[in-house]
Design an enzyme around this catalytic site. Structure first.
Site, PDB file in Angstrom:
ATOM      1  N   GLY A  44       9.397 -35.416  -5.295  1.00  0.00           N
ATOM      2  CA  GLY A  44       9.291 -36.818  -5.708  1.00  0.00           C
ATOM      3  C   GLY A  44       9.798 -37.745  -4.633  1.00  0.00           C
ATOM      4  O   GLY A  44       9.893 -37.361  -3.470  1.00  0.00           O
ATOM      5  N   ASN A  45      10.098 -38.973  -5.001  1.00  0.00           N
ATOM      6  CA  ASN A  45      10.678 -39.923  -4.053  1.00  0.00           C
ATOM      7  C   ASN A  45      11.550 -40.933  -4.796  1.00  0.00           C
ATOM      8  O   ASN A  45      11.629 -40.899  -6.016  1.00  0.00           O
ATOM      9  CB  ASN A  45       9.582 -40.612  -3.230  1.00  0.00           C
ATOM     10  CG  ASN A  45       8.618 -41.398  -4.102  1.00  0.00           C
ATOM     11  OD1 ASN A  45       8.989 -42.407  -4.696  1.00  0.00           O
ATOM     12  ND2 ASN A  45       7.375 -40.927  -4.207  1.00  0.00           N
ATOM     13  N   TYR A  46      12.208 -41.815  -4.048  1.00  0.00           N
ATOM     14  CA  TYR A  46      13.228 -42.695  -4.623  1.00  0.00           C
ATOM     15  C   TYR A  46      12.679 -43.955  -5.296  1.00  0.00           C
ATOM     16  O   TYR A  46      13.447 -44.820  -5.690  1.00  0.00           O
ATOM     17  CB  TYR A  46      14.212 -43.122  -3.531  1.00  0.00           C
ATOM     18  CG  TYR A  46      15.096 -42.007  -3.024  1.00  0.00           C
ATOM     19  CD1 TYR A  46      15.941 -41.325  -3.895  1.00  0.00           C
ATOM     20  CD2 TYR A  46      15.082 -41.643  -1.683  1.00  0.00           C
ATOM     21  CE1 TYR A  46      16.763 -40.303  -3.436  1.00  0.00           C
ATOM     22  CE2 TYR A  46      15.902 -40.633  -1.208  1.00  0.00           C
ATOM     23  CZ  TYR A  46      16.734 -39.966  -2.090  1.00  0.00           C
ATOM     24  OH  TYR A  46      17.543 -38.968  -1.635  1.00  0.00           O
TER      25      TYR A  46
END
Ligand code: CTP
Ligand code: CA
Length: 224
Positions: free
Chosen positions: A33-35
């Protein structure tokens, strides 16, 4: 046409907005995923609805509290693949699309159906494949009169990178936020943007609350 002091300048318009991160499955309990917090996309959905638009918000997994008006249809997705499918369905009928999501560029090539076990195994090597480019796909499909807006989050050569994405994805405008600016980026409530339009304008803005940034973006869209 005003509603609680807001001008209803988007009445009758259908706007597709993507928001949040995509999750790309490794196994049933893990993902890449990512932030992205989703805050910018959710602010855009809220402001567009307040200005009279019907909104389809295609959202990856976010943890922000929200209470949308009935004119916002929230479609929850997990992966880039699912986000593309939802966007293709909504774009056919949309007047504009704003690609605010942080779409993972790659996904595991062969996600495991069972949990990958640690004991007795070497650390796994996860092979990745390219995800579809949702903005580019809509850019290829765009009809005359449809407005397509992209985002770019850059750490260096910001303006040049943003303009090359504007062109290569057939966008009508791109919103640049620089990770170098304090108060701009993923989890903040504020953002500092520069907008580049396909008709050659560069419009810088000061650091603002994401709700006000959303209004600035919608204002520039209306000039297109
Ligand atoms: N985007 C998309 N689908 C992808 C990747 C990006 O729709 N698979 C959209 C984003 O929502 C954003 C724009 O394209 O509106 C630019 O995203 P960005 O990640 O900055 O661009 P990339 O083309 O992926 O290039 P890079 O990450 O290498 O800078
Ligand atoms: Ca990317």
């Amino acid at each position: 046409d005003r509603f609680f002091g807001k001008s209803l300048d988007l009445a009758g318009k259908h706007i597709l907005i993507t928001a949040g991160p995509t999750y790309e499955r490794i196994d049933p309990v893990r993902f890449i995923g990512n932030y992205s917090s989703g805050k910018m996309g959710y602010a855009l959905a809220e402001e567009a609805a307040a200005r009279g638009a019907r909104v389809t918000l295609v959202s990856g997994h976010v943890s922000i509290a929200h209470d949308f008006s009935p004119s916002v249809d929230v479609v929850r997705v997990e992966s880039a693949r699912q986000m593309l499918d939802a966007c293709e369905a909504a774009f056919a009928d949309a007047d504009a699309a704003i690609m605010c999501a942080a779409v993972a560029d790659y996904a595991p090539a062969a996600p495991s159906d069972t949990k990958i076990k640690r004991e007795g195994n070497e650390p796994p090597v996860i092979r990745l494949v390219k995800n579809p480019d949702i903005a580019r796909t809509l850019g290829e499909r765009k009809r005359s009169g449809q407005i397509l807006v992209g985002f770019a989050l850059e750490t260096d050569h910001e303006g040049d990178n943003a303009i090359s994405k504007l062109k290569s994805k057939n966008l009508d405008m791109i919103v640049l936020n620089s990770l170098r600016d304090a108060g701009a980026g993923f989890s903040t409530d504020t953002n500092k943007i520069t907008i580049y339009t396909a008709d050659g304008r560069t419009v810088p803005f000061p650091l603002k609350d994401k709700r006000e940034v959303a209004d600035d973006i919608l204002d520039i869209m209306l000039t297109l």
